[in-house]
Design an enzyme around this catalytic site. Structure first.
Site, PDB file in Angstrom:
ATOM      1  CB  SER A  71      -0.888   0.033   1.246  1.00 25.06           C
ATOM      2  OG  SER A  71      -1.717  -1.092   1.291  1.00 25.06           O
TER       3      SER A  71
HETATM    4  N1  SAH Z   1      -0.667  -4.755   3.588  1.00 25.61           N
HETATM    5  C1  SAH Z   1       0.364  -5.353   2.783  1.00 25.61           C
HETATM    6  C2  SAH Z   1      -0.125  -5.991   1.494  1.00 25.61           C
HETATM    7  C3  SAH Z   1      -1.332  -5.406   0.854  1.00 25.61           C
HETATM    8  S1  SAH Z   1      -1.784  -6.243  -0.639  1.00 25.61           S
HETATM    9  C4  SAH Z   1       1.428  -4.352   2.482  1.00 25.61           C
HETATM   10  O1  SAH Z   1       1.159  -3.153   2.463  1.00 25.61           O
HETATM   11  O2  SAH Z   1       2.548  -4.772   2.219  1.00 25.61           O
HETATM   12  C5  SAH Z   1      -2.952  -7.395   0.016  1.00 25.61           C
HETATM   13  C6  SAH Z   1      -2.340  -8.678   0.495  1.00 25.61           C
HETATM   14  O3  SAH Z   1      -3.418  -9.507   0.923  1.00 25.61           O
HETATM   15  C7  SAH Z   1      -1.595  -9.456  -0.572  1.00 25.61           C
HETATM   16  O4  SAH Z   1      -0.326  -9.752  -0.103  1.00 25.61           O
HETATM   17  C8  SAH Z   1      -2.432 -10.707  -0.758  1.00 25.61           C
HETATM   18  O5  SAH Z   1      -1.645 -11.833  -1.088  1.00 25.61           O
HETATM   19  C9  SAH Z   1      -3.106 -10.840   0.593  1.00 25.61           C
HETATM   20  N2  SAH Z   1      -4.346 -11.611   0.608  1.00 25.61           N
HETATM   21  C10 SAH Z   1      -5.392 -11.544  -0.236  1.00 25.61           C
HETATM   22  N3  SAH Z   1      -6.348 -12.422   0.137  1.00 25.61           N
HETATM   23  C11 SAH Z   1      -5.898 -13.044   1.252  1.00 25.61           C
HETATM   24  C12 SAH Z   1      -6.425 -14.050   2.115  1.00 25.61           C
HETATM   25  N4  SAH Z   1      -7.626 -14.615   1.899  1.00 25.61           N
HETATM   26  N5  SAH Z   1      -5.702 -14.429   3.164  1.00 25.61           N
HETATM   27  C13 SAH Z   1      -4.469 -13.896   3.410  1.00 25.61           C
HETATM   28  N6  SAH Z   1      -3.916 -12.961   2.628  1.00 25.61           N
HETATM   29  C14 SAH Z   1      -4.619 -12.523   1.560  1.00 25.61           C
END
Ligand code: SAH
Length: 318
Positions: free
Chosen positions: A153
């Site tokens: 993000s």
């Molecule tokens: N907050 C993090 C990543 C944001 S992107 C940062 O800023 O680095 C959203 C993340 O959610 C991604 O890494 C994706 O793989 C994860 N994601 C999506 N669906 C998910 C689920 N059901 N369980 C766990 N992680 C999930």
């Protein structure tokens, strides 16, 4: 309307090809000064951000230098001013102007995005450069691709979520970061809740969990990972992480079609969850669990996040 040249502008991120599919906010509560573009404000912003460069190239100093070609000092001054602004605009567009976390935080403070001293301190301590892929402009205020159809993000979103959760990220509290991706926000949580608290990341892409652990090991919260008050796990975040529940704070970094019940169940009475909800149109919801177990939900702002989904759908590109 956005300030098209604001570091927070998705337009700018798009223009420089870095907005894959990520998290930026399209907030009705964006401070007014972010929403309008005027050349004066733009240049005063540049002057503010580039104070050191500007003082080195201050036109009044340089305009007194004689042009060795024409002998016309006025011509020389004008040329230097134009060259100066051209260089600064190119620097800004390259997205490499901000050199460290402290400068990134100062920028967000000057826009009014960060108002909390604690959040400023934490985001200044956890170096974002350790969490983004090599070669990407770490301190640029835009989301960035981290592979696997996921993004880290934008700093202003991290700042906003930390501020919304600040009261629930006090020392000794428990925090859950669902969709922890790079581990950046989980690391911020760990710093806030401290060694007697508990910061837990859950991410469903095993490769991202491994790389997030490596990132954290290089960061200021490496000792907390070692001691065990910070941990990152492979799992479906829609189920939360019951082992360390109930949580004072839950952050969800991907947009859910609706709020998963297990996450509400794992929230402590008095706890708060911040979660983007929706599909194409998404709202950042603030969910407060009252002492009687009921929940109050309000919308903070409109956002755009990657979906909270299953692993196969994500790897297929949703
Ligand atoms: N907050 C993090 C990543 C944001 S992107 C940062 O800023 O680095 C959203 C993340 O959610 C991604 O890494 C994706 O793989 C994860 N994601 C999506 N669906 C998910 C689920 N059901 N369980 C766990 N992680 C999930």
């Amino acid at each position: 309307m956005y300030n098209l040249l604001s570091p927070s502008s998705p337009w700018r991120a798009k223009a420089i090809g870095r907005l894959a599919y990520g998290c930026f906010y399209t907030t009705p509560s964006t401070p007014n000064h972010l929403l309008t573009f005027t050349p004066t404000r733009f240049f005063s912003h540049l002057l503010h951000r580039r104070r050191r460069t500007v003082s080195l190239l201050r036109p009044t100093t340089l305009s007194s230098c004689p042009s060795f070609l024409t002998g016309n000092s006025h011509f020389c001054g004008m040329a230097v001013i134009i060259l100066h602004y051209l260089l600064v605009v190119l620097w800004l567009l390259s997205g490499r102007g901000i050199r460290d976390s402290k400068a990134m935080v100062e920028g967000l403070q000057s826009y009014g995005v960060i108002s909390s001293e604690k959040v400023a301190e934490v985001m200044g301590t956890i170096d974002r450069a350790l969490f983004v892929p090599d070669g990407t402009p770490a301190y640029d205020d835009s989301p960035m691709s981290i592979g696997y159809n996921a993004t880290i993000s934008a700093p202003h979103m991290h700042a906003m979520c930390l501020q919304l959760l600040e009261k629930n990220l006090q020392p000794d509290m428990h925090a859950l970061d669902v969709g922890s991706g790079t581990g950046y926000l989980t690391a911020c949580f760990a710093l806030m809740v401290g060694p007697k608290g508990r910061a837990v990341g859950v991410e469903h892409i095993p490769e991202l969990v491994s790389s997030s652990i490596e990132n954290i090991q290089k960061s200021a919260v490496a000792p907390l990972l070692k001691e065990g008050s910070l941990s990152v796990h492979v799992g479906d975040g829609r189920l939360g992480w019951p082992e360390f529940a109930p949580y004072d704070a839950i952050h969800v970094g991907a947009a859910a079609p609706e709020i998963p019940q297990p996450l509400i169940d794992q929230l402590k009475p008095g706890g708060r969850m911040v979660i983007p909800v929706g599909n194409i149109y998404q709202d950042l919801k603030v969910v407060d669990k009252n002492m009687d177990g009921s929940v109050s939900i309000r919308t903070e702002t409109a956002v755009r996040y990657v979906p909270l989904t299953n692993r196969d759908a994500q790897l297929r590109g949703y």
